[in-house]
Design a protein around this motif. Structure first.
Motif, PDB file in Angstrom:
ATOM      1  N   UNK A   1      36.814  38.520  45.144  1.00 46.59           N
ATOM      2  CA  UNK A   1      36.139  38.124  43.927  1.00 46.59           C
ATOM      3  C   UNK A   1      36.657  36.827  43.342  1.00 46.59           C
ATOM      4  N   UNK A   2      35.766  35.862  43.100  1.00 50.40           N
ATOM      5  CA  UNK A   2      36.099  34.556  42.535  1.00 50.40           C
ATOM      6  C   UNK A   2      35.017  34.146  41.543  1.00 50.40           C
ATOM      7  N   UNK A   3      35.429  33.717  40.340  1.00 51.56           N
ATOM      8  CA  UNK A   3      34.487  33.241  39.329  1.00 51.56           C
ATOM      9  C   UNK A   3      34.531  31.719  39.320  1.00 51.56           C
ATOM     10  N   UNK A   4      33.366  31.069  39.459  1.00 55.86           N
ATOM     11  CA  UNK A   4      33.330  29.609  39.447  1.00 55.86           C
ATOM     12  C   UNK A   4      33.166  29.092  38.017  1.00 55.86           C
ATOM     13  N   UNK A   5      33.122  27.766  37.873  1.00 60.56           N
ATOM     14  CA  UNK A   5      33.043  27.156  36.545  1.00 60.56           C
ATOM     15  C   UNK A   5      31.708  27.376  35.869  1.00 60.56           C
ATOM     16  N   UNK A   6      30.737  27.930  36.575  1.00 57.76           N
ATOM     17  CA  UNK A   6      29.427  28.246  36.012  1.00 57.76           C
ATOM     18  C   UNK A   6      29.334  29.729  35.630  1.00 57.76           C
TER      19      UNK A   6
ATOM     20  N   UNK B   1      37.713  33.576  29.219  1.00 54.46           N
ATOM     21  CA  UNK B   1      39.059  34.057  29.442  1.00 54.46           C
ATOM     22  C   UNK B   1      39.142  35.483  29.920  1.00 54.46           C
ATOM     23  N   UNK B   2      38.014  36.182  30.003  1.00 57.79           N
ATOM     24  CA  UNK B   2      38.010  37.532  30.556  1.00 57.79           C
ATOM     25  C   UNK B   2      38.254  37.464  32.057  1.00 57.79           C
ATOM     26  N   UNK B   3      38.899  38.501  32.584  1.00 52.16           N
ATOM     27  CA  UNK B   3      39.246  38.552  34.002  1.00 52.16           C
ATOM     28  C   UNK B   3      38.210  39.342  34.782  1.00 52.16           C
ATOM     29  N   UNK B   4      37.913  38.862  35.986  1.00 52.02           N
ATOM     30  CA  UNK B   4      37.017  39.564  36.908  1.00 52.02           C
ATOM     31  C   UNK B   4      37.753  39.770  38.215  1.00 52.02           C
ATOM     32  N   UNK B   5      37.638  40.959  38.747  1.00 50.84           N
ATOM     33  CA  UNK B   5      38.399  41.297  39.941  1.00 50.84           C
ATOM     34  C   UNK B   5      37.566  42.173  40.861  1.00 50.84           C
TER      35      UNK B   5
ATOM     36  N   UNK C   1      33.258  45.580  41.640  1.00 54.20           N
ATOM     37  CA  UNK C   1      33.448  44.445  40.744  1.00 54.20           C
ATOM     38  C   UNK C   1      33.780  44.985  39.355  1.00 54.20           C
ATOM     39  N   UNK C   2      34.875  44.502  38.786  1.00 50.87           N
ATOM     40  CA  UNK C   2      35.316  45.007  37.486  1.00 50.87           C
ATOM     41  C   UNK C   2      35.669  43.843  36.573  1.00 50.87           C
ATOM     42  N   UNK C   3      35.459  44.066  35.275  1.00 53.05           N
ATOM     43  CA  UNK C   3      35.815  43.086  34.253  1.00 53.05           C
ATOM     44  C   UNK C   3      36.967  43.628  33.422  1.00 53.05           C
ATOM     45  N   UNK C   4      37.925  42.735  33.082  1.00 51.11           N
ATOM     46  CA  UNK C   4      39.069  43.105  32.262  1.00 51.11           C
ATOM     47  C   UNK C   4      39.006  42.288  30.979  1.00 51.11           C
ATOM     48  N   UNK C   5      38.888  42.972  29.849  1.00 52.75           N
ATOM     49  CA  UNK C   5      38.828  42.282  28.560  1.00 52.75           C
ATOM     50  C   UNK C   5      40.159  41.591  28.296  1.00 52.75           C
ATOM     51  N   UNK C   6      40.096  40.302  27.958  1.00 47.82           N
ATOM     52  CA  UNK C   6      41.326  39.509  27.806  1.00 47.82           C
ATOM     53  C   UNK C   6      42.206  39.986  26.653  1.00 47.82           C
ATOM     54  N   UNK C   7      41.609  40.659  25.669  1.00 47.19           N
ATOM     55  CA  UNK C   7      42.370  41.092  24.499  1.00 47.19           C
ATOM     56  C   UNK C   7      42.832  42.540  24.602  1.00 47.19           C
ATOM     57  N   UNK C   8      41.934  43.426  24.953  1.00 48.03           N
ATOM     58  CA  UNK C   8      42.251  44.854  24.965  1.00 48.03           C
ATOM     59  C   UNK C   8      42.682  45.361  26.322  1.00 48.03           C
TER      60      UNK C   8
END
Length: 1008
Positions: A129-134, A87-91, A98-105
Motif C-alpha cells: 500500500x502506497x498513497x501518492x500526492x494525489x 496526515x492520516x495513515x493508510x496501510x 486496506x486500512x486507515x489509521x486516524x492521525x489523532x486517535x
C-alpha cells in the motif's frame, strides 16, 4: 539500542585498488529494543516525523525511544504504509486488507477487506500500500494493480496483457518521483501511471512502448536519485539504472551473480560522497556509480541478512534499512567530518592511532599502538609504515625535533631512519634512565633537547654532543617527581618550559632559580583552581598561554602562571571528567576530547557543545589529537582517522523539535487530538506523558524540561528522561508545557503545549454541594423546631445559663487571686524579707499574666489549666513558707492534655484544700492533684491530708460560690452524660479521725 559497530567494507570488486574504502557506523534495532518482529517489510515517515514500520507481525510507530503498537493491528504482516495529504495513515495488512489509521486517535478503520472465502482471487490480497500526492492509494495482488480513491472510496483495477506463455503473475511495488510521476515496479517490468488516460504505461519490459526496452526482466523495488535516474532491484538480473529523460537503461550484474537485488536507494558515505545502497536477498552492498566501485558489507553477507526495504529520512540525514534481522540505522549527514581508513595491508590491524604530528616535507606522522609509525600523505591518501625494532612498543607521542622524527614510547625513545625505513632506539637519552617509559620531548629555543620520562622526570641534553646538561640540583629534580608523574612538556614563546604532571598539576621551570614551580602555589592563583590536578594533555595557545586538559576539566593559564579560565565537572557542563587533549581556535573556543565526546566550550557564554558518533565521529573517545591551525582537527582511533572542519562544525546548530509521543492513563494508552483539550474522568487523575524530538538521536543527546501551570508554575528539568508522570491530580484545568534541548544547549523554539482537564467527582461539584447544603439546611430547621417542643431544648438553655454564670464567676475569681497574692507581698515587706518578696513578686507577675490571658477564654486546654494550677500552688507554697508539699500526677496523653475545659473548674477546690484543709493543720501537710483519661472521660482528684470539712464552719464567700457554679456545670453535663459527676469524699485515719478530703471529678470530654 545496540551499536553494531563500524562496518568496514573490505570486499572490493572493482579494478581500482587505490580507492578509499567507506567506513560506516550503523545502529541495530531488534525485538530486544521493542520492535514487534525482526522481519521488517516496509518503512515510512508520517507528516509529523514519526517512523512507521511494517513487520511480519504487525504495524508499529517509532519515536526514537519506544515502539508503539496498535492493539487493533496486532496480527498479520504489513507490506506498505504511507500518509495522505491530511496526515492520516493508510496501510495494507494481510489479515485485514486496506486500512486507515486516524492521525489523532489512532483508530483503525478497514476500507477494503481481504476476502479469502469467495471465488474471486482478485480480492484476496491488497499489498504494498502506497498513497501518492494525489491521495490515491495503490496496492497490488498477484494478478493486478489496484487504485483506491480515498475521497470517492472506490477501487479501480488495472490488469496486464499476458506474456507469450500466458503468465500474468503481477506483484508490484510503488514509488512517486519528485515530478509527481507514480512508478509501478513489477515482476512484468517498469510502468508509470498516465493520469490523463488513466492507464499504466510500460517503459521497460516485454510490453514496453520503446522497442529497445522490450527485454524480459523481473523487478522488485525502485527509487530516484538526485539526478532524476531510477535505481531498481532486478532479482536475478542485478542492479538496473533507468533514465526517464531518454528512456535508456543499464544493468549491472557484476557482483550480484549469486544475489537477487531487492531494492536500491541513493545516499552518502561517511565523507559525504554520493553512493547507491543496494539491498539484496543476502545483505547490503554500496555502489559508487561515478567510479564504478562496488563493495559488499560483510556484517550483512556473513549472516545472510535479507533486505526488504530502505527509507531515506532526509530531514535527519538517516537511511533506515529494513531487514529480516530488524532495522539498521545509518546516519549519513556528517557535515564537516571526514573519515580516513588505514589500509589493512599496510599495518597489522587492529591498530590505534595514538599520536599525530606534522612531518618534515609534508604529511603527518601517525604514532601507533604497535608496529611503529605511519607516514600519511593526505593528498594522495598514501600510507607508509616505519617499523620499530621492538614491534609491540606503544607510541605515547611523536615529535619533530631538529628536522627528525622522535617517537616516545613505553619501551624507549626512537628516531626515524629514512634510508632504512625504520625507527632506531635513541640510546643517548635513554641509556642513563632506569625507567624506559618516555612521554614527550622538545628542542627549546636555546637548542637544548628536553626528554620527559614518566617516573624519572626531565633530562636535558646537548643534541650536538649528546651530553646531559644539569640545569637544576638533583634534589630539585627529585621534588618534581615526588608522588608525581610527568605526562608532557611544552615551551611558550617567552622560553619558559611547562611540565604537565599527575597528580600534582602544572609546573614551570624557573631557570634563574633553577627550580620547578607549581602554579597552584602562586599568589595570583589564590582562590583559583585547575580543572584537575592530573594533567593528560598540554598545548600552547596562539597568544602564548598554556592550555591543559586533565582529569576533571580543562584550563587556560596565562604566561605568568595565573589561571584564567576553567571548565570542570563542578560546573555541570561536561559530559565526562576525563579530558585528554585540547586546542583553542581563533574565535576563543576550546576544543577538547574526553571519553564521551569532543567538547566545544565557549568561555564567553559558558556553553558547551558536544560532537559524538551522531555527528560522524569514528568513536566518542579519540586517542590521537592534533590541531592543524586555523581550522582543522585530526583525531586518531582504531584503524581510522577523523578530519574535522572546525569552521563548519562550530557553526549554528538546528534547534530540536518537540512532539507528544503518547499519553497513558492508569497504564493504558490514550489517543486524543492534542490540539484540543484532553479531558479525563475523576478516577483518571494519574497520567503519564511521553515526549520525543523526532531526531532519532540517542537519549543522552536530548534533554527535557516541563511546567504544569495550575499545579506548579516552576519549570522542572528532567534531564534526558523523556517521560513525566502526575499522580492524584486534583480536579482542575492544567496547561502542560514541555521544552527540549540538544547537546549543544539549543532549546526548541516553541514549547509543546497540552491542555489537560480532570473532571471532579459529582460529589465535588457545586451543583451537588448546593443540593446537600439545601438538604442540610432543611434538616436543621426541622430539628430546631422539634427541639423547641422537647426537654432537650430546656437542658440546652440550662447549660447556656450555667456557662454565663461561669463567665461571671471568672470575673470575680481573678480579683480574688490578685488580692490574696498582694497580701502575701505585703506580708514579706512588713516582715523585712525583701529577697523572698522579690522572688514571690516575680512568680506572682507570671501568674497575673497567665490569669489575664485565661480570663479572655471561655475554655482552655487541660494542659494550660494544670500549668496555671502549678503556678498558683507554687506561689501559695512560697507564701506559706513551704509548710505544705504538693504533687501533680498528670497522665502523659495528648487527648487528655488537649481537652478543653472551663478555666475555673478545678481551682476553687485546690484553693479550698490549701486554705481550709491544710493551713489549720499541725504537722505534715500534703496536697495531691491527679488526672488520667478513661474511656473519653477525665478522672481528676484533688486530695489533701488536712483537718477535713467538719473542722470549722465555712462562711459564705468566693469559694462556696465557686463550688456552687462547678456543681451547676456538672448537673448540666449529667443530663447529656450520666457518668459526669463530682464527689466530695471525707478521709479518716485508723482511729476514725478526720484525715483530709478527696474531691473526685469525672468529666466527659466530648460534652464539655
Amino acid at each position: 539500542m545496540r551499536i553494531t559497530g563500524l562496518l568496514i567494507l573490505i570486499f572490493l570488486l572493482s579494478r581500482s585498488v587505490c580507492a578509499q574504502m567507506p567506513v560506516l557506523t550503523l545502529e541495530h534495532l531488534t525485538t530486544k529494543e521493542g520492535l514487534p518482529s525482526n522481519d521488517v517489510w516496509c518503512l515510512n515517515k508520517d507528516r509529523r516525523g514519526f517512523l512507521w514500520i511494517g513487520t511480519g507481525r504487525n504495524l508499529c510507530r517509532y519515536d526514537g525511544y519506544s515502539f508503539l503498537r496498535l492493539d487493533s493491528l496486532q496480527l498479520g504482516y504489513c507490506s506498505g504504509v504511507s500518509a495522505d495529504s491530511k496526515g492520516d495513515l493508510y496501510t495494507s495488512v494481510d489479515t485485514r486488507g486496506i486500512a486507515r489509521i486516524d492521525r489523532n486517535t489512532m483508530e483503525v478503520t478497514t476500507l477494503v477487506q481481504n476476502n479469502y472465502d469467495d471465488q474471486d482471487t482478485g480480492n484476496d490480497l491488497h499489498e504494498q500500500g502506497t498513497v501518492d500526492s494525489y491521495d490515491q492509494m495503490w496496492v497490488c495482488d498477484y494478478t493486478s494493480v489496484q487504485r483506491y480513491d480515498i475521497a470517492k472510496k472506490k477501487l479501480f483495477r488495472y490488469t496486464f496483457a499476458a506474456s507469450g506463455d500466458g503468465d500474468v503473475y503481477q506483484y508490484a511495488s510503488f514509488f512517486e518521483d519528485r515530478q509527481r510521476v507514480l512508478w509501478i515496479v513489477s515482476e512484468l517490468g517498469l510502468y508509470y501511471y498516465d493520469r490523463k488516460a488513466d492507464k499504466l504505461v510500460c517503459v521497460l519490459g516485454p510490453a514496453s512502448i520503446y522497442s529497445e526496452n522490450r527485454v524480459s526482466i523481473r523487478l522488485s523495488r525502485g527509487s530516484q536519485d538526485d539526478a532524476g535516474n531510477l535505481w531498481i532491484g532486478g532479482y536475478e538480473y542485478g542492479l538496473i539504472k533507468y533514465s526517464p529523460s531518454d528512456h535508456s537503461f543499464s544493468i549491472r550484474k557484476a557482483g550480484f551473480e549469486q544475489n537477487d537485488v531487492v531494492c536500491a536507494r541513493e545516499s552518502r558515505d561517511e565523507n559525504g560522497r554520493k553512493l547507491i545502497f543496494v539491498g539484496t536477498n543476502d545483505g547490503v552492498s554500496v555502489y559508487y556509480p561515478e567510479r564504478n566501485e562496488l563493495y559488499h558489507l560483510p556484517e550483512f553477507y556473513n549472516k545472510g541478512i535479507r533486505i526488504k526495504d530502505m527509507y531515506d529520512d532526509d530531514t535527519n540525514g538517516i537511511l533506515w534499512i529494513g531487514t529480516s534481522d530488524g532495522i539498521f540505522k545509518y546516519r549519513y549527514r556528517n557535515i564537516g567530518v571526514r573519515t580516513v581508513a588505514i589500509p589493512a595491508d599496510v599495518v597489522r590491524q587492529p591498530v590505534q592511532v595514538s599520536s599525530i604530528q606534522p612531518a618534515e616535507g609534508g604529511g603527518y606522522w601517525l604514532g601507533l599502538s604497535h608496529s611503529g609509525v605511519l607516514h600519511w600523505l593526505p593528498s594522495a591518501n598514501r600510507f607508509k609504515l616505519y617499523r620499530f625494532d621492538q614491534e609491540e612498543a606503544f607510541t605515547n607521542k611523536v615529535r619533530t625535533i631538529g628536522g627528525k622524527a622522535f617517537v616516545f614510547t613505553e619501551k624507549g625513545v626512537f628516531t626515524g631512519d629514512v634510508n632504512s625505513g625504520r625507527f632506531r632506539p635513541w640510546h643517548s637519552g635513554t641509556v642513563p634512565s632506569r625507567n624506559v617509559d618516555f612521554r614527550d620531548g622538545l628542542l627549546d629555543r636555546k637548542g637544548r633537547l628536553w626528554i620527559a620520562n614518566l617516573n624519572e622526570g626531565l633530562k636535558v641534553f646537548d643534541p650536538v654532543t649528546n651530553k646531559e646538561l644539569h640545569l637544576w640540583a638533583p634534589e630539585e629534580g627529585r621534588k618534581l617527581v615526588h608522588q608525581n608523574y610527568v605526562k608532557g612538556i611544552r615551551e611558550t614563546p617567552d622560553g619558559r618550559i611547562w611540565i604537565a604532571a599527575c597528580s600534582r598539576g602544572l609546573f614551570f621551570f624557573d631557570e634563574k632559580k633553577a627550580a620547578f614551580t607549581n602554579i597552584q602555589e602562586l599568589a595570583v592563583n589564590k582562590g583559583r583552581r585547575l580543572g584537575g590536578d592530573c594533567i593528560n594533555g598540554i598545548q600552547v595557545a596562539p597568544d602564548g598561554s598554556i592550555l591543559v586538559a586533565s582529569w576533571g576539566g580543562v584550563s587556560k593559564i596565562a604566561p605568568n602562571g595565573m589561571i584564567r579560565q576553567s571548565f570542570d565537572f563542578k560546573s555541570g557542563t561536561l559530559m565526562d571528567t576525563y579530558c585528554a587533549d585540547i586546542a583553542e581556535t581563533p574565535d576563543g573556543r576550546f576544543w577538547f576530547s574526553t571519553n564521551e565526546a569532543i567538547h566545544v566550550a565557549d568561555p564567553k557564554t559558558r556553553s558547551v557543545r558536544y560532537l559524538t558518533t551522531i555527528d560522524g565521529l569514528r568513536s566518542n573517545a579519540p586517542v590521537g589529537f592534533y590541531y592543524n591551525a586555523p581550522g582543522e582537527l585530526l583525531l586518531g582511533y582504531i584503524n581510522t582517522l577523523n578530519i574535522l572542519d572546525m569552521k563548519q562544525l562550530g557553526g549554528s546548530v538546528r534547534s530540536p523539535g518537540i512532539a507528544l509521543a503518547s499519553v497513558e492513563v492508569k497504564g493504558k494508552k490514550l489517543f486524543q487530538d492534542t490540539a484540543n483539550k484532553i479531558v479525563l474522568q475523576p478516577d483518571e487523575n494519574s497520567v503519564n506523558f511521553s515526549f520525543t524530538t523526532l531526531n532519532f538521536e540517542p537519549a543522552s543527546q536530548n534533554r527535557f524540561s516541563y511546567q504544569l501551570e495550575g499545579y506548579n508554575d516552576d519549570w522542572t528539568d528532567i534531564g534526558n528522561e523523556h517521560t513525566v508522570s502526575f499522580a492524584n491530580l486534583p480536579a482542575s484545568t492544567y496547561t502542560l508545557r514541555v521544552r527540549s534541548s540538544n547537546a549543544s544547549g539549543n532549546a526548541s523554539k516553541e514549547p509543546l503545549v497540552i491542555q489537560l482537564t480532570i473532571r471532579p467527582y459529582f460529589t465535588n461539584t457545586w451543583f451537588f454541594r448546593v443540593i446537600i447544603g439545601l438538604t442540610i439546611a432543611g434538616l436543621i430547621v426541622a430539628m430546631m423546631r422539634w427541639r423547641v417542643d422537647t426537654l432537650a431544648e430546656r437542658n440546652r438553655l440550662d447549660l447556656q445559663i450555667t456557662e454565663w454564670r461561669l463567665k461571671a464567676l471568672q470575673s470575680q475569681m481573678n480579683p480574688h487571686f490578685l488580692f490574696n497574692s498582694l497580701n502575701s507581698v505585703q506580708n514579706y515587706l512588713l516582715t523585712n524579707r525583701g529577697v523572698e518578696g522579690a522572688k514571690y513578686l516575680s512568680k506572682f507577675s507570671k501568674l497575673v499574666r497567665r490569669i489575664m490571658e485565661n480570663s479572655n477564654h471561655q475554655y482552655l486546654s487541660f494542659e494550660k489549666i494544670i500549668d496555671t494550677l502549678r503556678m498558683y500552688v507554687e506561689i501559695e507554697s512560697f507564701r506559706f513558707n513551704h509548710e505544705f508539699t504538693y504533687t501533680f500526677e498528670i497522665e502523659e496523653n495528648d487527648v487528655l492534655l488537649d481537652a478543653l475545659l472551663p478555666p475555673m473548674l478545678l481551682q476553687p477546690y485546690v484553693e479550698n484544700a490549701i486554705w481550709h484543709g491544710l493551713m489549720p493543720k499541725e504537722g505534715e501537710k500534703k496536697l495531691t492533684i491527679t488526672a488520667r483519661l478513661s474511656d473519653r472521660h477525665i478522672i481528676c482528684t484533688i486530695g489533701d491530708n488536712g483537718v477535713g470539712r467538719d473542722f470549722s464552719p465555712r462562711t459564705e464567700g468566693h469559694i462556696s460560690r465557686g463550688q456552687e457554679m462547678t456543681r451547676g456545670i456538672f448537673e448540666a453535663l449529667r443530663q447529656k452524660d450520666s457518668e459526669a459527676r463530682i464527689e466530695m469524699i471525707d478521709l479518716f485515719d485508723d482511729q476514725n479521725k478526720p484525715a483530709g478530703t478527696l474531691v473526685k471529678m469525672i468529666i466527659p470530654i466530648e460534652n464539655v
